[in-house]
Design an enzyme around this catalytic site. Structure first.
Site, PDB file in Angstrom:
ATOM      1  N   GLU A 192       0.726  -1.015   0.050  1.00 46.31           N
ATOM      2  CA  GLU A 192      -0.036   0.103  -0.151  1.00 46.31           C
ATOM      3  C   GLU A 192       0.962   1.222  -0.054  1.00 46.31           C
ATOM      4  O   GLU A 192       1.774   1.580   0.863  1.00 46.31           O
ATOM      5  CB  GLU A 192      -0.933  -0.119   1.348  1.00 46.31           C
ATOM      6  CG  GLU A 192      -2.165   0.968   0.922  1.00 46.31           C
ATOM      7  CD  GLU A 192      -2.068   2.125   1.793  1.00 46.31           C
ATOM      8  OE1 GLU A 192      -1.409   3.103   1.020  1.00 46.31           O
ATOM      9  OE2 GLU A 192      -2.635   2.194   3.051  1.00 46.31           O
ATOM     10  N   CYS A 246     -21.898  22.010  -6.373  1.00 50.62           N
ATOM     11  CA  CYS A 246     -21.840  22.142  -4.896  1.00 50.62           C
ATOM     12  C   CYS A 246     -21.583  23.456  -4.614  1.00 50.62           C
ATOM     13  O   CYS A 246     -21.222  23.687  -3.440  1.00 50.62           O
ATOM     14  CB  CYS A 246     -20.569  21.311  -4.490  1.00 50.62           C
ATOM     15  SG  CYS A 246     -20.860  19.516  -4.665  1.00 50.62           S
TER      16      CYS A 246
HETATM   17  P1  NAI Z   1       9.538   4.422   4.036  1.00 50.89           P
HETATM   18  O1  NAI Z   1       8.839   3.920   2.986  1.00 50.89           O
HETATM   19  O2  NAI Z   1      11.005   4.764   3.934  1.00 50.89           O
HETATM   20  O3  NAI Z   1       9.085   3.735   5.580  1.00 50.89           O
HETATM   21  C1  NAI Z   1       7.990   2.899   5.543  1.00 50.89           C
HETATM   22  C2  NAI Z   1       8.569   1.746   6.409  1.00 50.89           C
HETATM   23  O4  NAI Z   1       9.322   0.961   5.603  1.00 50.89           O
HETATM   24  C3  NAI Z   1       9.174   1.951   7.711  1.00 50.89           C
HETATM   25  O5  NAI Z   1       9.090   0.983   8.696  1.00 50.89           O
HETATM   26  C4  NAI Z   1      10.821   1.569   7.271  1.00 50.89           C
HETATM   27  O6  NAI Z   1      11.421   1.636   8.357  1.00 50.89           O
HETATM   28  C5  NAI Z   1      10.579   0.741   6.201  1.00 50.89           C
HETATM   29  N1  NAI Z   1      11.737   0.437   5.335  1.00 50.89           N
HETATM   30  C6  NAI Z   1      12.596   1.673   4.825  1.00 50.89           C
HETATM   31  N2  NAI Z   1      13.366   1.105   3.993  1.00 50.89           N
HETATM   32  C7  NAI Z   1      13.097  -0.071   3.765  1.00 50.89           C
HETATM   33  C8  NAI Z   1      13.512  -1.366   3.345  1.00 50.89           C
HETATM   34  N3  NAI Z   1      14.918  -1.069   2.433  1.00 50.89           N
HETATM   35  N4  NAI Z   1      13.508  -2.577   3.380  1.00 50.89           N
HETATM   36  C9  NAI Z   1      12.339  -2.801   4.147  1.00 50.89           C
HETATM   37  N5  NAI Z   1      11.645  -1.749   5.098  1.00 50.89           N
HETATM   38  C10 NAI Z   1      12.182  -0.351   4.684  1.00 50.89           C
HETATM   39  O7  NAI Z   1       8.702   5.768   4.147  1.00 50.89           O
HETATM   40  P2  NAI Z   1       9.369   7.231   5.026  1.00 50.89           P
HETATM   41  O8  NAI Z   1      10.717   7.409   4.446  1.00 50.89           O
HETATM   42  O9  NAI Z   1       8.940   7.022   6.356  1.00 50.89           O
HETATM   43  O10 NAI Z   1       8.509   8.149   4.324  1.00 50.89           O
HETATM   44  C11 NAI Z   1       8.938   8.579   2.782  1.00 50.89           C
HETATM   45  C12 NAI Z   1       7.498   9.009   1.991  1.00 50.89           C
HETATM   46  O11 NAI Z   1       6.872   7.848   1.668  1.00 50.89           O
HETATM   47  C13 NAI Z   1       6.658   9.899   2.364  1.00 50.89           C
HETATM   48  O12 NAI Z   1       6.920  11.348   2.375  1.00 50.89           O
HETATM   49  C14 NAI Z   1       5.401   9.525   2.029  1.00 50.89           C
HETATM   50  O13 NAI Z   1       5.283  10.256   0.653  1.00 50.89           O
HETATM   51  C15 NAI Z   1       5.584   7.911   1.817  1.00 50.89           C
HETATM   52  N6  NAI Z   1       4.725   7.235   2.738  1.00 50.89           N
HETATM   53  C16 NAI Z   1       3.632   6.839   2.558  1.00 50.89           C
HETATM   54  C17 NAI Z   1       2.875   6.026   3.400  1.00 50.89           C
HETATM   55  C18 NAI Z   1       1.377   5.566   2.996  1.00 50.89           C
HETATM   56  O14 NAI Z   1       0.669   5.182   3.948  1.00 50.89           O
HETATM   57  N7  NAI Z   1       1.164   5.261   1.826  1.00 50.89           N
HETATM   58  C19 NAI Z   1       3.301   6.082   4.863  1.00 50.89           C
HETATM   59  C20 NAI Z   1       4.491   6.574   4.948  1.00 50.89           C
HETATM   60  C21 NAI Z   1       5.097   7.267   3.999  1.00 50.89           C
END
Ligand code: NAI
Ligand code: MG
Length: 486
Positions: free
Chosen positions: A280, A293
């Protein structure tokens, strides 16, 4: 997930009439270690990492830092717990449901503490933590508690003298990698269906926000889940996260986060054991407001939409997220703050009209004013890149077909919304939008019963609803030769 939940449809109706829930005093955070086999462990490396309160910049506590070795241990425990003959595999499906209900009961008991920890760690307003995150988490557990003994196969009318039936079995060890925007809710969206189907779980909360997941570890043990069924590993992405994604004994991984990391996870799966992957990821979620609206200002629909919007945004209270009056907290980290401010600056430079906000609040802090740009053009960075912050971009359109084409001209396809008085138009437009969710005359209306996930680069697979059960079960077809057809 969208960054900012509204309170729409999320159990907040009538809150003004009730005494407001209050955060609890947290003198010391009780659970800061790695949770494996229902026990608390220090990290194999001896390392810890700090977690901060983004509203103040102060350190809340240090947490044990899991790495590959700890992941190996956790996966071993999870694999042992899901072997045939284990207490978990032999448990009646209805008893699995009862355990999930028990966990929901304990989360209800600790709801104030969990909401307080969530706000301390994420900076989101306390009432949002209490009414959105905790409400959604508890309801998700109860929804999947109900499914546990209703997951079954079919009998099939096969050709010739055979009969065939299918069984839905657990996939095995399910990894879950969680982001910082909804730490507890995203954990429940993954863990609840996984356990309902009889799997075991190894989860890594986001490094920015590990505290509520760790508290849930204590509740898992108290509820009476057998050791190894749920294992919780605070740690970083490239180390602990990557170890889960590439582990040969992890059978499935569910991830919420950035598109880039989603791609790394699929790659890790391909290069290891081809584990199943559900993702996701990001979104660039169009919200199409039709002129019917319009608030009666007449003439120019964009302006008549804008004026009440700006008036509403002025009422947003920025401040201490523990204060019940606060409706807008800080960003999660300096890095994320800088990303949003950079995009806001690009909007100004590329010629979008700044209608409100656009600046930081206070010095050396992580608060950003809610920001509205109008006159946004499709080629601007703020139109294309996921901002993931308090920035609204207003575009205008003349024809319905044009709005649809521009909304679909994106690599993303997570959610969209349509506002109109004509349900006929809303239904036609909803059919044309390439997104996993379409909200009509509402926004952020999420329910445990309703599948959530993205088209295109917003992800693969669906969370929530009956659809999520398929992501957490294997189908076994059993074919029997019959001696004759009667
Ligand atoms: P991220 O994708 O780096 O982190 C999300 C999770 O993935 C964290 O638990 C992190 O430790 C883990 N992760 C990071 N690198 C990994 C790897 N190589 N292998 C396995 N797991 C890994 O997201 P981040 O840096 O917190 O945010 C960056 C951007 O991502 C945000 O600005 C936003 O645009 C997007 N984002 C989208 C989300 C959503 O709900 N779709 C949630 C969080 C961020
Ligand atoms: Mg990152």
């Amino acid at each position: 997930m969208a960054q900012n939940g509204t309170t729409e449809n999320r159990g907040t109706k009538g809150i003004a009439a009730l005494p407001l829930p209050q955060p609890v005093k947290v003198q010391e955070v009780r659970h800061t270690k790695i949770f494996i086999d229902n026990e608390w462990h220090t990290s194999s490396s001896g390392r810890t990492f700090p977690t901060f309160n983004p509203a103040t910049g102060h350190k809340i506590c240090d947490v044990e830092e899991a790495d590959k070795e700890d992941v190996d241990r956790a996966v071993k425990a999870a694999k042992a717990a899901e072997q045939r003959g284990s207490p978990w595999r032999r448990m009646d499906a209805s008893s699995r449901g009862r355990l999930l209900h028990k966990l929901a009961d304990l989360m209800e008991r600790d709801r104030l503490l969990l909401a307080t920890l969530e706000t301390l760690d994420t900076g989101k307003p306390f009432l949002q933590s209490f009414f959105i995150d905790l409400d959604g988490s508890i309801k998700t557990l109860r929804y999947y508690a109900g499914w546990a003994d209703k997951i079954h196969g079919r009998s099939l009318p096969v050709d010739e003298s055979f009969m065939c039936f299918t069984k839905h079995e657990p996939v095995g060890v399910c990894g879950a990698i969680i982001p910082w925007n909804f730490p507890l809710l995203m954990f429940m969206w993954k863990m609840a269906p996984a356990l309902s189907c009889g799997n075991t779980v190894v989860i890594k909360p986001a490094e920015q926000t590990p505290l509520t997941a760790l508290h849930v570890g204590a509740l898992i043990k108290e509820a009476g889940f057998p050791p190894g069924v749920v294992n919780i590993l605070p740690g970083f992405g490239p180390t602990a996260g990557a170890a889960i994604a590439s582990h040969m004994d992890v059978d499935k991984v569910a991830f919420t986060g950035s598109t880039e990391v989603g791609q790394l996870i699929k790659e890790a799966s391909a290069k290891s054991n081809l584990k199943r992957v559900t993702l996701e990821l990001g979104g660039k979620n169009p919200c199409i407001v039709f002129a019917d609206c319009d608030s009666g200002c007449g003439g120019d629909p964009e302006r008549s939409f804008l004026q009440p919007g700006v008036e509403n945004v002025k009422k947003i209270v920025i401040g201490d997220p523990m204060d019940p009056q606060t409706s807008h907290g800080p960003q999660i980290s300096q890095q994320h703050f800088d990303k949003i401010m950079d995009l806001i600056e690009s909007g100004k430079e590329e010629g979008a009209r700044l209608e409100y906000g656009g600046a930081a609040v206070g010095e050396n802090r992580l608060f950003i004013q809610p920001t509205i740009f109008s006159g946004v053009k499709d080629q601007m960075r703020i139109a294309k890149e996921e901002i993931f912050g308090p920035v609204q971009c207003i575009f205008s359109f003349k024809r319905q077909q044009e709005a649809i084409e521009r909304a679909n001209r994106s690599q993303y396809g997570l959610v969209s919304a349509i506002f109109t008085r004509s349900m006929d138009r809303a239904l036609s437009v909803s059919a044309a939008l390439e997104t996993g969710t379409v909200w009509i005359n509402c926004y952020n209306a999420l329910h445990a019963q309703t599948p959530f996930g993205g088209y295109k680069m917003s992800g693969n697979g669906r969370e929530l609803g009956e659809y999520a059960l398929a992501e957490y079960s294997e189908v076994k077809a059993v074919t029997i030769k019959l001696s004759e057809t009667l």
